[in-house]
Design a protein around this motif. Sequence first.
Motif, PDB file in Angstrom:
ATOM      1  N   GLY A 190      42.501-125.434 -40.204  1.00  0.00           N
ATOM      2  CA  GLY A 190      41.809-125.085 -38.958  1.00  0.00           C
ATOM      3  C   GLY A 190      41.587-126.272 -38.045  1.00  0.00           C
ATOM      4  N   PRO A 191      41.739-126.078 -36.722  1.00  0.00           N
ATOM      5  CA  PRO A 191      41.521-127.170 -35.767  1.00  0.00           C
ATOM      6  C   PRO A 191      40.041-127.520 -35.666  1.00  0.00           C
ATOM      7  N   ARG A 229      48.394-113.204 -34.139  1.00  0.00           N
ATOM      8  CA  ARG A 229      47.298-112.772 -33.257  1.00  0.00           C
ATOM      9  C   ARG A 229      47.736-112.527 -31.803  1.00  0.00           C
ATOM     10  N   MET A 280      37.686-127.359 -33.585  1.00  0.00           N
ATOM     11  CA  MET A 280      36.690-126.433 -33.024  1.00  0.00           C
ATOM     12  C   MET A 280      36.162-125.496 -34.114  1.00  0.00           C
ATOM     13  N   GLY A 311      49.261-119.492 -50.528  1.00  0.00           N
ATOM     14  CA  GLY A 311      48.176-118.719 -49.920  1.00  0.00           C
ATOM     15  C   GLY A 311      48.428-118.490 -48.440  1.00  0.00           C
ATOM     16  N   ALA A 312      48.062-117.298 -47.943  1.00  0.00           N
ATOM     17  CA  ALA A 312      48.362-116.960 -46.551  1.00  0.00           C
ATOM     18  C   ALA A 312      47.158-116.323 -45.871  1.00  0.00           C
ATOM     19  N   LEU A 313      46.702-116.966 -44.798  1.00  0.00           N
ATOM     20  CA  LEU A 313      45.649-116.391 -43.956  1.00  0.00           C
ATOM     21  C   LEU A 313      46.089-116.296 -42.494  1.00  0.00           C
ATOM     22  N   THR A 314      46.684-117.381 -41.979  1.00  0.00           N
ATOM     23  CA  THR A 314      46.924-117.520 -40.543  1.00  0.00           C
ATOM     24  C   THR A 314      47.879-116.437 -40.023  1.00  0.00           C
ATOM     25  N   VAL A 325      46.731-124.002 -51.361  1.00  0.00           N
ATOM     26  CA  VAL A 325      46.120-122.908 -50.595  1.00  0.00           C
ATOM     27  C   VAL A 325      45.805-121.735 -51.533  1.00  0.00           C
ATOM     28  N   ASN A 377      52.859-120.138 -40.394  1.00  0.00           N
ATOM     29  CA  ASN A 377      52.573-121.520 -40.846  1.00  0.00           C
ATOM     30  C   ASN A 377      52.304-121.575 -42.354  1.00  0.00           C
ATOM     31  N   ILE A 378      52.904-120.725 -43.134  1.00  0.00           N
ATOM     32  CA  ILE A 378      52.514-120.623 -44.551  1.00  0.00           C
ATOM     33  C   ILE A 378      53.282-121.642 -45.396  1.00  0.00           C
ATOM     34  N   SER A 379      52.529-122.506 -46.040  1.00  0.00           N
ATOM     35  CA  SER A 379      53.111-123.627 -46.779  1.00  0.00           C
ATOM     36  C   SER A 379      53.804-123.173 -48.063  1.00  0.00           C
ATOM     37  N   HIS A 398      45.704-129.361 -37.655  1.00  0.00           N
ATOM     38  CA  HIS A 398      45.576-127.901 -37.713  1.00  0.00           C
ATOM     39  C   HIS A 398      45.434-127.322 -39.114  1.00  0.00           C
ATOM     40  N   ARG A 402      43.386-113.995 -27.570  1.00  0.00           N
ATOM     41  CA  ARG A 402      42.141-114.315 -28.287  1.00  0.00           C
ATOM     42  C   ARG A 402      40.926-113.759 -27.549  1.00  0.00           C
TER      43      ARG A 402
END
Length: 489
Positions: A454-455, A154, A457, A148-151, A105, A189-191, A451, A157
């Motif tokens: 990203g899922p 939130r 969608m 790496g961290a994005l998620t 990531v 969820n950061i790996s 996931h 929605r």
Amino acid sequence: MALMTPEAFEDSLKKLKPRVFMNGKRVESVLDNPNTRTVVESNKASYEWALDPVSRPIMTCHSPLIDEIVNRYTHVSTSVDDLVAKAQAGTFTAERLGTCIYRCVGYDAFHSLAATTWEMDRDLGTAYHPRFLDYLKMVQSKDLSVAGALTEPRGSRRKRALEWPDPYLSLKVVEQKSDGIVVRGAKINISGAFASHELVVLPQSSHPEDEKDYAVAFAVPTDAEGITYVCQYSPYSAERDQADDTEELGNPRFGQRETSMVVFDNVFVPWERVFHCGEPKYSARLVTRFAKTHRMTCGGTCKVGFMNQIIGACKLIQEYKGLDKVPHINEQITEMVVLRETGRACGLAAARLGAEDPPGSGVFLPDEVMGNVSKLNICNAFWRTMALAGDIGGGLVVTMPSLKDLKNPETKAYVEEFFSFGSDVPTENILKVHKLLQNWTAGQHGVGTWHGAGPVMAQKIMLQRVVKFDHEKELVKKTLNLKDKDTPE
Ligand SMILES: Cc1cc2nc3c(=O)[nH]c(=O)nc-3n(C[C@H](O)[C@H](O)[C@H](O)COP(=O)(O)OP(=O)(O)OC[C@H]3O[C@@H](n4cnc5c(N)ncnc54)[C@H](O)[C@@H]3O)c2cc1C
């Protein structure tokens, strides 16, 4: 040569003091806890492979930035060949680990940051790009592992961040000082971050102009003051916690895909580590560039490696059971091979069709359409592979006894007799291969694969945004010689 030995990597982690919690308790040392240890081992393997003469060409490359050989996972691609090598490294590491290469990531975030900081400097006159390159040079010369961290957690929605009752459900800048910024919020969820040296943080999504405090990207040492890790915990974690011998587990050394929530409780980040702050338009660029790069990784490279493990286990079980010549099993395994190769083809196509983005930046990124198609394709392909593996493996995949029953004198003979399929293969081997399949088919990998990056969608939305269909419509018009109303005869 800027390459750390595996031993030096382990020593370097001893110097870090991340604040980590798991299963209601503080983890005093990520090197000693059985679950966090698996991340240490996975990252450590990436240092082993970089020095191994056989895997060195895959795991290392020349960095024009520091003019030295570096671990590939610290390099930003500067050509299509680099992207292809990146894809090959993804498969190589995944098939050996059977879990995440936790440096991926960060690696993909580097690509997005290199491209977008260059673009921001060009468009806005900022000075982020040289700052980012200085940081990357430091990472390369010290050969650091970077997560790496994005998620983000939130809020609803349906609502914008400014309407959430808690403004920190997305990571937010709470103060700008002369020497840096202070951030508050969390990434989820950061790996593998707790057993890495550094954490690179990007925004999760685009933000409108009035949400500019959320438009932030930076890097921090993983033990920076104010950071807390709350780790995932599952039945697989409990199993490892209780195991007397890791050989009993489906992936003895490298374990599950370990993640954590990373809490930023007023963390100070010096300006020299801030790569984006208050330019909302460029948050979207950072995210989409990361997404297409990471979707190539997750869709077209690492799952190919995972599938190799699953296919290998199915072939062994087929042989143990004397089913080698049974047509429907061979068909199922062929279907798995086709799914795997389709995944690989998408990943390689994303790399091969990659291009300099933005033009002039010197940064090469995978093709947007194929990057997204890679991930979309693998979501279903991976579930299907697991379903086929479950069929071939039989009920034993989920009903098998413990390996301890092979050691217990009261049950040993029964287990040996009745789980050997009458073959001359040691029953221990048969049970271990079934355990590996249990890990894949009845564990966390299905949802994890769906996931991660990203899922579905998210990929569909992106494809609907970028595929314009003008070419296809024009083809039909030409084929049928269709004329517009005002076209002269
Ligand atoms: C094993 C694993 C490792 C990971 N590692 C990392 C990592 O290292 N770094 C990192 O940053 N992230 C990581 N992730 C996070 C991953 O990218 C996210 O899980 C993924 O983007 C989905 O986000 P979510 O989990 O919040 O699910 P959600 O976004 O809550 O998705 C659940 C469902 O809601 C739908 N949905 C969500 N929002 C909307 C909306 N606005 N409108 C309509 N539908 C919506 C989705 O399409 C989906 O169907 C990892 C995830 C996993 C499982």
